[in-house]
Design a protein around this motif. Structure first.
Motif, mmCIF file in Angstrom:
data_model
loop_
_atom_site.group_PDB
_atom_site.id
_atom_site.type_symbol
_atom_site.label_atom_id
_atom_site.label_comp_id
_atom_site.label_asym_id
_atom_site.label_seq_id
_atom_site.Cartn_x
_atom_site.Cartn_y
_atom_site.Cartn_z
ATOM 1 N N ARG A 160 0.827 -1.213 0.000
ATOM 2 C CA ARG A 160 0.000 0.000 0.000
ATOM 3 C C ARG A 160 0.864 1.268 0.000
ATOM 4 O O ARG A 160 0.505 2.260 -0.646
ATOM 5 C CB ARG A 160 -0.944 -0.019 1.188
ATOM 6 N N ASP A 161 1.988 1.224 0.682
ATOM 7 C CA ASP A 161 2.890 2.382 0.619
ATOM 8 C C ASP A 161 3.425 2.585 -0.789
ATOM 9 O O ASP A 161 3.632 3.714 -1.245
ATOM 10 C CB ASP A 161 4.044 2.222 1.615
ATOM 11 N N TYR A 162 3.631 1.473 -1.479
ATOM 12 C CA TYR A 162 4.082 1.573 -2.868
ATOM 13 C C TYR A 162 3.002 2.208 -3.741
ATOM 14 O O TYR A 162 3.279 3.081 -4.572
ATOM 15 C CB TYR A 162 4.426 0.171 -3.389
ATOM 16 N N LEU A 163 1.725 1.811 -3.513
ATOM 17 C CA LEU A 163 0.622 2.416 -4.264
ATOM 18 C C LEU A 163 0.508 3.903 -3.971
ATOM 19 O O LEU A 163 0.352 4.728 -4.871
ATOM 20 C CB LEU A 163 -0.695 1.715 -3.913
ATOM 21 N N ILE A 164 0.608 4.216 -2.682
ATOM 22 C CA ILE A 164 0.478 5.622 -2.277
ATOM 23 C C ILE A 164 1.574 6.468 -2.905
ATOM 24 O O ILE A 164 1.324 7.590 -3.370
ATOM 25 C CB ILE A 164 0.507 5.729 -0.733
ATOM 26 N N ALA A 165 2.788 5.945 -2.914
ATOM 27 C CA ALA A 165 3.907 6.684 -3.518
ATOM 28 C C ALA A 165 3.656 6.946 -4.996
ATOM 29 O O ALA A 165 3.933 8.027 -5.516
ATOM 30 C CB ALA A 165 5.206 5.911 -3.322
ATOM 31 N N ASN A 166 3.089 5.962 -5.704
ATOM 32 C CA ASN A 166 2.794 6.138 -7.131
ATOM 33 C C ASN A 166 1.615 7.081 -7.351
ATOM 34 O O ASN A 166 1.611 7.851 -8.309
ATOM 35 C CB ASN A 166 2.526 4.779 -7.772
ATOM 36 N N PHE A 167 0.603 7.001 -6.443
ATOM 37 C CA PHE A 167 -0.502 7.959 -6.552
ATOM 38 C C PHE A 167 0.020 9.387 -6.416
ATOM 39 O O PHE A 167 -0.386 10.290 -7.159
ATOM 40 C CB PHE A 167 -1.546 7.694 -5.458
ATOM 41 N N LYS A 168 0.915 9.568 -5.473
ATOM 42 C CA LYS A 168 1.445 10.902 -5.200
ATOM 43 C C LYS A 168 2.226 11.452 -6.390
ATOM 44 O O LYS A 168 2.152 12.647 -6.705
ATOM 45 C CB LYS A 168 2.341 10.855 -3.967
ATOM 46 N N SER A 169 2.945 10.574 -7.061
ATOM 47 C CA SER A 169 3.806 11.019 -8.161
ATOM 48 C C SER A 169 3.069 11.122 -9.496
ATOM 49 O O SER A 169 3.404 11.973 -10.317
ATOM 50 C CB SER A 169 4.992 10.058 -8.327
ATOM 51 N N ASN A 170 2.071 10.271 -9.706
ATOM 52 C CA ASN A 170 1.548 10.122 -11.067
ATOM 53 C C ASN A 170 0.071 10.442 -11.262
ATOM 54 O O ASN A 170 -0.417 10.428 -12.392
ATOM 55 C CB ASN A 170 1.801 8.684 -11.544
ATOM 56 N N ALA A 171 -0.683 10.711 -10.170
ATOM 57 C CA ALA A 171 -2.104 11.000 -10.325
ATOM 58 C C ALA A 171 -2.318 12.479 -10.625
ATOM 59 O O ALA A 171 -1.884 13.348 -9.860
ATOM 60 C CB ALA A 171 -2.855 10.601 -9.062
ATOM 61 N N TYR A 172 -2.997 12.756 -11.734
ATOM 62 C CA TYR A 172 -3.317 14.144 -12.060
ATOM 63 C C TYR A 172 -4.453 14.163 -13.067
ATOM 64 O O TYR A 172 -4.623 13.238 -13.860
ATOM 65 C CB TYR A 172 -2.101 14.879 -12.624
ATOM 66 N N GLY A 173 -5.231 15.252 -13.012
ATOM 67 C CA GLY A 173 -6.284 15.461 -13.995
ATOM 68 C C GLY A 173 -7.239 14.293 -14.110
ATOM 69 O O GLY A 173 -7.732 13.753 -13.110
ATOM 70 N N ASN A 174 -7.471 13.870 -15.332
ATOM 71 C CA ASN A 174 -8.412 12.785 -15.596
ATOM 72 C C ASN A 174 -7.705 11.496 -16.015
ATOM 73 O O ASN A 174 -8.302 10.665 -16.686
ATOM 74 C CB ASN A 174 -9.392 13.209 -16.702
ATOM 75 N N ASN A 175 -6.422 11.325 -15.640
ATOM 76 C CA ASN A 175 -5.719 10.127 -16.071
ATOM 77 C C ASN A 175 -6.162 8.901 -15.270
ATOM 78 O O ASN A 175 -6.872 9.003 -14.268
ATOM 79 C CB ASN A 175 -4.190 10.328 -16.010
ATOM 80 N N ALA A 176 -5.707 7.733 -15.713
ATOM 81 C CA ALA A 176 -6.125 6.474 -15.096
ATOM 82 C C ALA A 176 -5.632 6.351 -13.660
ATOM 83 O O ALA A 176 -6.313 5.783 -12.799
ATOM 84 C CB ALA A 176 -5.613 5.296 -15.934
ATOM 85 N N VAL A 177 -4.437 6.876 -13.378
ATOM 86 C CA VAL A 177 -3.901 6.792 -12.015
ATOM 87 C C VAL A 177 -4.790 7.574 -11.052
ATOM 88 O O VAL A 177 -5.014 7.172 -9.903
ATOM 89 C CB VAL A 177 -2.447 7.325 -11.973
ATOM 90 N N ALA A 178 -5.334 8.709 -11.523
ATOM 91 C CA ALA A 178 -6.234 9.504 -10.675
ATOM 92 C C ALA A 178 -7.501 8.714 -10.349
ATOM 93 O O ALA A 178 -7.999 8.749 -9.212
ATOM 94 C CB ALA A 178 -6.589 10.806 -11.386
ATOM 95 N N ASP A 179 -8.034 7.980 -11.331
ATOM 96 C CA ASP A 179 -9.210 7.141 -11.078
ATOM 97 C C ASP A 179 -8.901 6.075 -10.033
ATOM 98 O O ASP A 179 -9.716 5.803 -9.130
ATOM 99 C CB ASP A 179 -9.665 6.475 -12.377
ATOM 100 N N LEU A 180 -7.709 5.457 -10.161
ATOM 101 C CA LEU A 180 -7.313 4.437 -9.187
ATOM 102 C C LEU A 180 -7.135 5.044 -7.791
ATOM 103 O O LEU A 180 -7.458 4.410 -6.777
ATOM 104 C CB LEU A 180 -6.022 3.760 -9.642
ATOM 105 N N LEU A 181 -6.616 6.258 -7.728
ATOM 106 C CA LEU A 181 -6.444 6.937 -6.435
ATOM 107 C C LEU A 181 -7.789 7.122 -5.741
ATOM 108 O O LEU A 181 -7.930 6.871 -4.528
ATOM 109 C CB LEU A 181 -5.768 8.294 -6.654
ATOM 110 N N LEU A 182 -8.805 7.558 -6.489
ATOM 111 C CA LEU A 182 -10.120 7.771 -5.896
ATOM 112 C C LEU A 182 -10.733 6.458 -5.425
ATOM 113 O O LEU A 182 -11.382 6.397 -4.373
ATOM 114 C CB LEU A 182 -11.037 8.459 -6.908
#
Length: 577
Positions: free
Chosen positions: A490-512
């Motif tokens: 989960r820390d690995y997921l959180i680190a990737n959410f922090k770095s790569n989630a923005y706007g309407n991209n797929a990572v942002a959907d996964l973050l939500l």
């Protein structure tokens, strides 16, 4: 030799065979047909017909025939628009057909030297002939046959020059003595079309031979390896029968020369190290045999460039020979001087050995281009600015060897890793089951994203540790618990959410999605606060849109009214008229 299976043309009846039923054979050594000459022959055939029949043989049961000999007459007949041609039908095997085709064509006057060479080569490869029998059959001497056979070794570019008469047979005879590498260089530098400076076209054969020997061969006398095998080697220019002036001769096969030289240097270096264990291997960076250095390293020897100025090791004086002196007294005096020089040499060697053992100098066997030489390098002292601290001790010879052995082991591992990284992409891992050890490897890399507040969960109790070392990671993955695995992932997921989630991209959907699962109330609060701002802004926009829509509607009604008034005026005028 006996021509078993051959059939005499005179013994056979001549038949007229349709040209449409005849096809050429791959046995014909003639590959080039002069169009002008064929046209002349075609004119003759139109007037007189084919005077000499061709030879054909049946192809299976198809009713078709394959040419055994006479393809030139066949081509000219086609050109003359004939429909049939006189032919002798021969029932012969593939081997006999090939020999007949080759033999018949070799008797033609216009066969080229390359076609002749290939024909002789085919006859020898058939096993039915050797050089002696060919010489008898075609009325040539054996030297002529051997020379022609050498033309098969010409590279295509030079063979083409010979075919086109742009190169004489005598010059080609000199060039074909050498291997493909030398032929290639000769062509590129001296025979290629367009070369003006340095062109050898038009030179006499003797001049070409001397130029090749001078520019593309190496004097064996300049090399120190055992040249016993070279004395009988066909690539030794002394065995080419031209310009032999004694000595070892020149080597025309540079790959063999380089290999023998390299092997000699490697063997001599190994012998030197066996005799003197404290000796180091070095090389002159400007003049050395790179293959020898590489081969010695592969054998496990350390070869380095000496750090510092190299001083030549003393050489053993040459013992005088009585034949070099006119009188016995002169020889006796020279012998006394020689004995003194030997004593001085021995003393100097002992002193250098002592200095090497005490670490004052380093003795080297230095690899050069054609041999190795003994030299030594002064070891910097503390006062000379070597950077050695007062607490450091001078390493003993054994310690130096142990240090060298340790570094050699490190080098072996480094090279193993490098090669494995290159080769690992070639491995097919699609079918293999993912194992427990591979699972641990995954966690090793995931641990790079573990937050410090979770160190204790994976067993790191020391609060002073600010980041995980490789050793820490290896200890963690050796003792993983289900809870630790979940936290790491989960820390690995959180680190990737922090770095790569923005706007309407797929990572942002996964973050939500992740937030909805682990912090639904907080997400709802966040979303509510931002939605509230959005609703207010949305209301203001809707109000502005309503005002604009009213204005647009009024404008439209006004324009429509004016348009109706304009249309009514012409209608009233028409009614009045």
């Amino acid at each position: 030799m006996e021509k078993k299976g051959m059939q005499s043309v005179e013994e056979k009846n001549i038949s007229m065979v349709a040209l449409a039923d005849i096809q050429p054979s791959g046995y014909n050594p003639r590959k080039h047909f002069d169009e002008a000459s064929l046209a002349e022959l075609a004119d003759s055939i139109r007037q007189q017909g084919v005077l000499q029949p061709i030879g054909v043989r049946p192809i299976d049961e198809s009713g078709k025939f394959e040419i055994v000999f006479g393809e030139r007459r066949y081509r000219a007949s086609l050109m003359a628009e004939m429909t049939v041609i006189p032919a002798v039908i021969l029932n012969v095997s593939d081997e006999v057909a090939e020999e007949m085709a080759v033999t018949e064509n070799l008797q033609r006057k216009d066969v080229t030297p390359i076609e002749e060479a290939n024909a002789y080569q085919k006859l020898i490869e058939s096993g039915r002939h050797d050089i002696q029998s060919l010489a008898v059959q075609f009325g040539k001497n054996e030297t002529y046959i051997r020379t022609r056979l050498k033309f098969t070794a010409l590279i295509p570019e030079i063979a083409e020059l010979l075919e086109k008469d742009e190169l004489t047979i005598s010059v080609a005879s000199e060039i074909c003595r050498y291997g493909e590498d030398i032929q290639r260089e000769v062509f590129d530098k001296h025979l290629k079309e367009g070369i003006t400076y340095g062109s050898w076209r038009g030179m006499k054969a003797t001049e070409v031979a001397k130029n090749i020997e001078r520019d593309f061969t190496a004097d064996l006398d300049r090399y120190n390896f055992d040249k016993t095998l070279c004395l009988s080697c066909p690539h030794n220019t002394n065995n080419m029968t031209l310009f032999c002036e004694g000595g070892c001769g020149n080597c025309a096969k540079r790959s063999c020369l380089a290999e023998m030289n390299t092997a000699f240097i490697v063997e001599k270096s190994v012998q030197a190290l066996s005799a003197h264990p404290l000796l180091s291997l070095g090389y002159n960076p400007y003049y050395y045999d790179a293959d020898a250095v590489h081969r010695l390293k592969e054998l496990g020897y350390e070869v380095t460039e000496p750090s510092g100025r190299c001083y030549q090791y003393p050489e053993l004086p040459e013992e005088p020979q009585s034949s070099d002196y006119e009188t016995e007294d002169a020889f006796r005096e020279a012998k006394l001087e020689y004995d003194q020089e030997v004593n001085d040499y021995m003393e100097e060697c002992k002193e250098l050995v002592r200095r090497n053992e005490e670490g004052e100098i380093s003795l080297y066997a230095q690899i050069g281009q054609k041999d190795i030489s003994m030299c030594y390098v002064e070891v910097p002292t503390q006062s000379s600015g070597s950077g050695q601290t007062a607490g450091q001790e001078q390493l003993s010879p054994i310690q130096k060897l142990e240090k060298q052995d340790k570094r050699n082991k490190e080098i072996a591992r480094e090279k193993t890793i490098d090669d494995a990284k290159r080769r690992i992409f070639e491995v097919d891992v699609t079918e293999a089951k993912f194992g427990a050890e591979e699972d641990k490897m995954i966690y090793f890399f995931l641990l790079s994203s573990l937050r410090k507040e979770h160190f204790a969960i994976v067993g790191i109790e020391n609060e002073d540790i600010r980041y995980l070392s490789d050793e820490n990671k290896l200890n963690i993955i050796a003792n993983l618990t289900p809870k630790a695995k979940a936290v790491i992932r989960r820390d690995y997921l959180i680190a990737n959410f922090k770095s790569n989630a923005y706007g309407n991209n797929a990572v942002a959907d996964l973050l939500l999605e992740f937030a909805q699962k682990h912090m639904p109330e907080a997400l709802a609060e966040i979303k509510s606060s931002h939605d509230e701002v959005y609703e207010k802004r949305h209301q203001r926009i809707e109000e502005k849109k309503a005002v604009l829509q009213v204005q647009e509607q009024a404008k439209h009604e006004t324009e429509h009214s004016e348009s109706d008034t304009t249309e009514q005026q012409p209608q009233s005028q028409e009614a009045a008229a």
